[in-house]
Design an enzyme around this catalytic site. Structure first.
Site, PDB file in Angstrom:
ATOM      1  N   HIS A  76       5.622  -6.363  -5.527  1.00 56.11           N
ATOM      2  CA  HIS A  76       5.137  -7.356  -6.494  1.00 56.11           C
ATOM      3  C   HIS A  76       6.245  -7.648  -7.508  1.00 56.11           C
ATOM      4  O   HIS A  76       6.918  -6.721  -7.983  1.00 56.11           O
ATOM      5  CB  HIS A  76       3.932  -6.807  -7.275  1.00 56.11           C
ATOM      6  CG  HIS A  76       2.682  -6.631  -6.464  1.00 56.11           C
ATOM      7  ND1 HIS A  76       2.519  -7.105  -5.179  1.00 56.11           N
ATOM      8  CD2 HIS A  76       1.492  -6.045  -6.789  1.00 56.11           C
ATOM      9  CE1 HIS A  76       1.298  -6.806  -4.749  1.00 56.11           C
ATOM     10  NE2 HIS A  76       0.651  -6.155  -5.708  1.00 56.11           N
ATOM     11  N   GLN A 106       2.675 -11.785  -6.284  1.00 58.22           N
ATOM     12  CA  GLN A 106       2.226 -10.563  -5.615  1.00 58.22           C
ATOM     13  C   GLN A 106       2.265 -10.659  -4.092  1.00 58.22           C
ATOM     14  O   GLN A 106       1.878 -11.675  -3.510  1.00 58.22           O
ATOM     15  CB  GLN A 106       0.802 -10.226  -6.090  1.00 58.22           C
ATOM     16  CG  GLN A 106       0.758  -9.982  -7.586  1.00 58.22           C
ATOM     17  CD  GLN A 106      -0.601  -9.568  -8.096  1.00 58.22           C
ATOM     18  OE1 GLN A 106      -0.959  -9.936  -9.205  1.00 58.22           O
ATOM     19  NE2 GLN A 106      -1.361  -8.793  -7.337  1.00 58.22           N
ATOM     20  N   GLY A 163      -5.655   2.932   6.102  1.00 59.53           N
ATOM     21  CA  GLY A 163      -5.321   1.679   5.423  1.00 59.53           C
ATOM     22  C   GLY A 163      -3.879   1.624   4.948  1.00 59.53           C
ATOM     23  O   GLY A 163      -3.098   2.570   5.140  1.00 59.53           O
ATOM     24  N   LYS A 211      -8.106  -7.460 -14.669  1.00 62.39           N
ATOM     25  CA  LYS A 211      -7.692  -6.054 -14.520  1.00 62.39           C
ATOM     26  C   LYS A 211      -6.374  -5.823 -15.240  1.00 62.39           C
ATOM     27  O   LYS A 211      -6.228  -4.838 -15.974  1.00 62.39           O
ATOM     28  CB  LYS A 211      -7.501  -5.708 -13.031  1.00 62.39           C
ATOM     29  CG  LYS A 211      -8.777  -5.517 -12.259  1.00 62.39           C
ATOM     30  CD  LYS A 211      -8.414  -5.133 -10.836  1.00 62.39           C
ATOM     31  CE  LYS A 211      -9.517  -5.508  -9.885  1.00 62.39           C
ATOM     32  NZ  LYS A 211      -9.127  -5.353  -8.482  1.00 62.39           N
ATOM     33  N   GLY A 218      -0.658  -5.936  -0.990  1.00 62.75           N
ATOM     34  CA  GLY A 218      -1.582  -5.597  -2.074  1.00 62.75           C
ATOM     35  C   GLY A 218      -3.032  -5.835  -1.696  1.00 62.75           C
ATOM     36  O   GLY A 218      -3.946  -5.292  -2.314  1.00 62.75           O
ATOM     37  N   ARG A 277     -12.199   2.446 -12.992  1.00 59.35           N
ATOM     38  CA  ARG A 277     -11.045   2.426 -13.920  1.00 59.35           C
ATOM     39  C   ARG A 277     -11.401   2.201 -15.387  1.00 59.35           C
ATOM     40  O   ARG A 277     -10.802   2.799 -16.270  1.00 59.35           O
ATOM     41  CB  ARG A 277     -10.057   1.329 -13.498  1.00 59.35           C
ATOM     42  CG  ARG A 277      -9.286   1.654 -12.257  1.00 59.35           C
ATOM     43  CD  ARG A 277      -8.317   0.525 -11.945  1.00 59.35           C
ATOM     44  NE  ARG A 277      -7.803   0.657 -10.591  1.00 59.35           N
ATOM     45  CZ  ARG A 277      -7.481  -0.362  -9.807  1.00 59.35           C
ATOM     46  NH1 ARG A 277      -7.591  -1.602 -10.261  1.00 59.35           N
ATOM     47  NH2 ARG A 277      -7.030  -0.157  -8.598  1.00 59.35           N
ATOM     48  N   CYS A 299      -2.180  -2.012  -8.876  1.00 62.50           N
ATOM     49  CA  CYS A 299      -0.741  -1.985  -8.566  1.00 62.50           C
ATOM     50  C   CYS A 299       0.085  -2.872  -9.495  1.00 62.50           C
ATOM     51  O   CYS A 299       1.202  -2.511  -9.891  1.00 62.50           O
ATOM     52  CB  CYS A 299      -0.512  -2.404  -7.116  1.00 62.50           C
ATOM     53  SG  CYS A 299      -1.527  -3.779  -6.555  1.00 62.50           S
TER      54      CYS A 299
HETATM   55  N1  LIG Z   1      -2.715  -2.317  -1.180  1.00 63.85           N
HETATM   56  C1  LIG Z   1      -2.318  -2.059  -2.414  1.00 63.85           C
HETATM   57  O1  LIG Z   1      -1.169  -2.351  -2.823  1.00 63.85           O
HETATM   58  C2  LIG Z   1      -3.259  -1.383  -3.363  1.00 63.85           C
HETATM   59  C3  LIG Z   1      -2.744  -0.927  -4.562  1.00 63.85           C
HETATM   60  C4  LIG Z   1      -3.591  -0.278  -5.467  1.00 63.85           C
HETATM   61  C5  LIG Z   1      -4.904  -0.112  -5.135  1.00 63.85           C
HETATM   62  N2  LIG Z   1      -5.393  -0.577  -3.952  1.00 63.85           N
HETATM   63  C6  LIG Z   1      -6.818  -0.345  -3.653  1.00 63.85           C
HETATM   64  O2  LIG Z   1      -6.928   0.637  -2.634  1.00 63.85           O
HETATM   65  C7  LIG Z   1      -8.049   0.352  -1.796  1.00 63.85           C
HETATM   66  C8  LIG Z   1      -7.611   0.266  -0.348  1.00 63.85           C
HETATM   67  O3  LIG Z   1      -6.642  -0.716  -0.219  1.00 63.85           O
HETATM   68  P1  LIG Z   1      -5.781  -0.892   1.117  1.00 63.85           P
HETATM   69  O4  LIG Z   1      -4.783  -1.933   0.755  1.00 63.85           O
HETATM   70  O5  LIG Z   1      -5.317   0.403   1.653  1.00 63.85           O
HETATM   71  O6  LIG Z   1      -6.893  -1.515   2.137  1.00 63.85           O
HETATM   72  P2  LIG Z   1      -6.912  -1.530   3.733  1.00 63.85           P
HETATM   73  O7  LIG Z   1      -5.523  -1.550   4.278  1.00 63.85           O
HETATM   74  O8  LIG Z   1      -7.825  -2.633   4.096  1.00 63.85           O
HETATM   75  O9  LIG Z   1      -7.579  -0.117   4.135  1.00 63.85           O
HETATM   76  C9  LIG Z   1      -8.931   0.184   3.852  1.00 63.85           C
HETATM   77  C10 LIG Z   1      -9.214   1.634   4.212  1.00 63.85           C
HETATM   78  O10 LIG Z   1     -10.533   1.959   3.791  1.00 63.85           O
HETATM   79  C11 LIG Z   1     -11.309   2.420   4.896  1.00 63.85           C
HETATM   80  N3  LIG Z   1     -12.688   1.966   4.755  1.00 63.85           N
HETATM   81  C12 LIG Z   1     -13.115   0.705   4.537  1.00 63.85           C
HETATM   82  N4  LIG Z   1     -14.457   0.677   4.454  1.00 63.85           N
HETATM   83  C13 LIG Z   1     -14.892   1.954   4.622  1.00 63.85           C
HETATM   84  C14 LIG Z   1     -16.173   2.584   4.667  1.00 63.85           C
HETATM   85  N5  LIG Z   1     -17.290   1.884   4.503  1.00 63.85           N
HETATM   86  N6  LIG Z   1     -16.221   3.925   4.854  1.00 63.85           N
HETATM   87  C15 LIG Z   1     -15.118   4.647   5.026  1.00 63.85           C
HETATM   88  N7  LIG Z   1     -13.862   4.112   5.013  1.00 63.85           N
HETATM   89  C16 LIG Z   1     -13.756   2.785   4.806  1.00 63.85           C
HETATM   90  C17 LIG Z   1     -10.638   1.803   6.107  1.00 63.85           C
HETATM   91  O11 LIG Z   1     -10.966   2.584   7.238  1.00 63.85           O
HETATM   92  P3  LIG Z   1     -11.215   1.991   8.734  1.00 63.85           P
HETATM   93  O12 LIG Z   1      -9.895   2.124   9.451  1.00 63.85           O
HETATM   94  O13 LIG Z   1     -12.215   2.927   9.280  1.00 63.85           O
HETATM   95  O14 LIG Z   1     -11.652   0.590   8.608  1.00 63.85           O
HETATM   96  C18 LIG Z   1      -9.170   1.923   5.705  1.00 63.85           C
HETATM   97  O15 LIG Z   1      -8.720   3.237   5.898  1.00 63.85           O
HETATM   98  C19 LIG Z   1      -8.671  -0.930  -2.361  1.00 63.85           C
HETATM   99  O16 LIG Z   1      -9.723  -0.586  -3.228  1.00 63.85           O
HETATM  100  C20 LIG Z   1      -7.528  -1.568  -3.122  1.00 63.85           C
HETATM  101  O17 LIG Z   1      -7.983  -2.387  -4.175  1.00 63.85           O
HETATM  102  C21 LIG Z   1      -4.595  -1.185  -3.052  1.00 63.85           C
END
Ligand SMILES: NC(=O)c1ccc[n+]([C@@H]2O[C@H](COP(=O)([O-])OP(=O)(O)OC[C@H]3O[C@@H](n4cnc5c(N)ncnc54)[C@H](OP(=O)(O)O)[C@@H]3O)[C@@H](O)[C@H]2O)c1
Length: 340
Positions: A236, A148, A5, A206, A152, A92, A121
């Site tokens: 952001h 944002q 991700g 949040k 994100g 959290r 974030c």
């Molecule tokens: N993006 C940000 O700026 C940010 C900042 C702070 C926190 N977060 C949090 O971090 C988390 C991920 O965000 P992201 O932005 O990285 O999302 P993303 O780009 O959509 O990536 C999601 C990741 O989770 C995996 N995944 C999804 N469902 C799964 C399952 N059932 N079993 C195993 N792996 C699974 C996906 O794997 P596959 O490739 O196999 O689908 C992928 O590696 C979220 O909870 C988000 O709220 C994000």
């Protein structure tokens, strides 16, 4: 966990850049990407599917696979002996879970129960800018408006902004998938969702709740947040109005923030110098500028705070928390620990 991700791939990058001590790194994701390769320290690692066997023997799990995965699996990871640094929102606000911004409330990692949560974030970069102000002058009230970026929301949202931008420029129809409306060439006054009849979004809740928990602010401190999504890929931006207990001049504030680790003050607006998301993207520091007196209140300051949501906002902080745990010999699950 979540290695494919937006956050997970940045985690691998930051772990390598900071030479985090590891004997083995195991990229985990869902069955969808099992067998794919991800880069780590110049090598290609094979992604494994998250199963009961895949995490046995691991000491530390950096998790960013969404709240559903963390809610279900984190207790099992802890039971198997792994300490978890969780990027999702699920744990959290749990009473037994420390919510830690490295450099702001490091000591909160002490006495963890197997899991340390990484804040949202938007909250993260705000904490870096506010902590020195809190320590120097106290905080009575806080009003935050955010702008944002789409990263994100994750990799699908980055693709959506790119696809929509191309479609709009070609005069084609746009079909929103990730967001409720077209995000290209638009601003959405909704980040995440409205739940249970609330007129604030889950993201706004949040920011307000996590800020209170991290800074230890009582209910007497007023906090109000409005979060908007803008067509920016990464970074952001936040307009922050802070009312202090004791008067703090813009000059004192600028000096205070200039001397803070992890913060860079860019504040020469007449020469066009102020924080921009395209300048923050890829940087570890949070950028602050437009520091000025609110003309409506002698103890209020306005600031403009910008940070890379994938680095300090997520991956960098998670790795810094892992480093804190390692330095303090806390990469072990305390006996009898559980997340009830
Ligand atoms: N993006 C940000 O700026 C940010 C900042 C702070 C926190 N977060 C949090 O971090 C988390 C991920 O965000 P992201 O932005 O990285 O999302 P993303 O780009 O959509 O990536 C999601 C990741 O989770 C995996 N995944 C999804 N469902 C799964 C399952 N059932 N079993 C195993 N792996 C699974 C996906 O794997 P596959 O490739 O196999 O689908 C992928 O590696 C979220 O909870 C988000 O709220 C994000």
């Amino acid at each position: 966990m979540g290695a494919t991700g937006a956050v997970g791939s940045t985690l691998l990058e930051v772990l390598a850049q900071r030479s985090f001590p590891t004997s083995e790194v195991v990229p985990l994701a869902s069955a969808r990407s099992a067998g794919n390769k991800v880069g780590f320290a110049g090598e290609e690692l094979e992604v494994r599917e998250l199963t009961e066997d895949s995490f046995q023997g691991l000491d530390l799990i950096l998790s960013s696979a969404g709240g559903t995965v963390s809610s279900e699996w984190a207790p099992r990871w802890i039971e198997a002996g792994a300490v978890v640094v969780d990027n999702t929102s699920f744990w959290r606000m749990h009473d037994d879970v420390p919510l830690v911004v490295a450099g702001v409330n490091d000591n909160a990692v002490e006495g963890h129960n197997g899991l340390v949560a990484n804040p949202n974030c938007t909250t993260m970069q705000l904490m870096v800018a506010l902590k020195p102000i809190l320590d120097a002058a106290g905080i009575q009230r806080l009003i935050v408006s955010t702008y944002q970026s789409v990263s994100g929301t994750g990799r699908n949202a980055i693709a959506e902004l790119r696809d929509q931008s191309e479609a709009v420029l070609k005069g084609e129809r746009v079909e929103p998938k990730v967001y409720p409306h077209q995000v290209a060439f638009n601003v959405l006054p909704q980040v995440e969702s409205f739940k249970n009849g609330d007129d604030y979004t889950t993201e706004e809740r949040k920011v307000m709740g996590e800020t209170r928990k991290i800074l230890g602010l009582t209910e007497a401190v007023g906090i109000s947040a409005t979060c908007a999504r803008v067509p920016v890929v990464t970074g952001h931006s936040e307009s922050v109005n802070v009312q202090t207990e004791r008067e703090l001049s813009p000059e004192e504030c600028r000096e205070l923030l200039s001397g803070t680790d992890g913060l860079v003050v860019l504040d020469d607006p007449r020469d066009g110098i102020y924080p921009l998301p395209i300048a923050a993207a890829g940087r570890d520091e949070v950028l602050v500028g437009r520091i000025r007196r609110d003309p409506s209140h002698e103890r209020c300051l306005n600031l403009w705070v910008v940070g890379d949501n994938l680095r300090k906002g997520a991956a960098l902080n998670a790795v810094q928390v892992a480093e804190l745990l390692d330095q303090r010999d806390l990469v072990r699950v305390p006996a009898g620990a559980s997340l009830a």
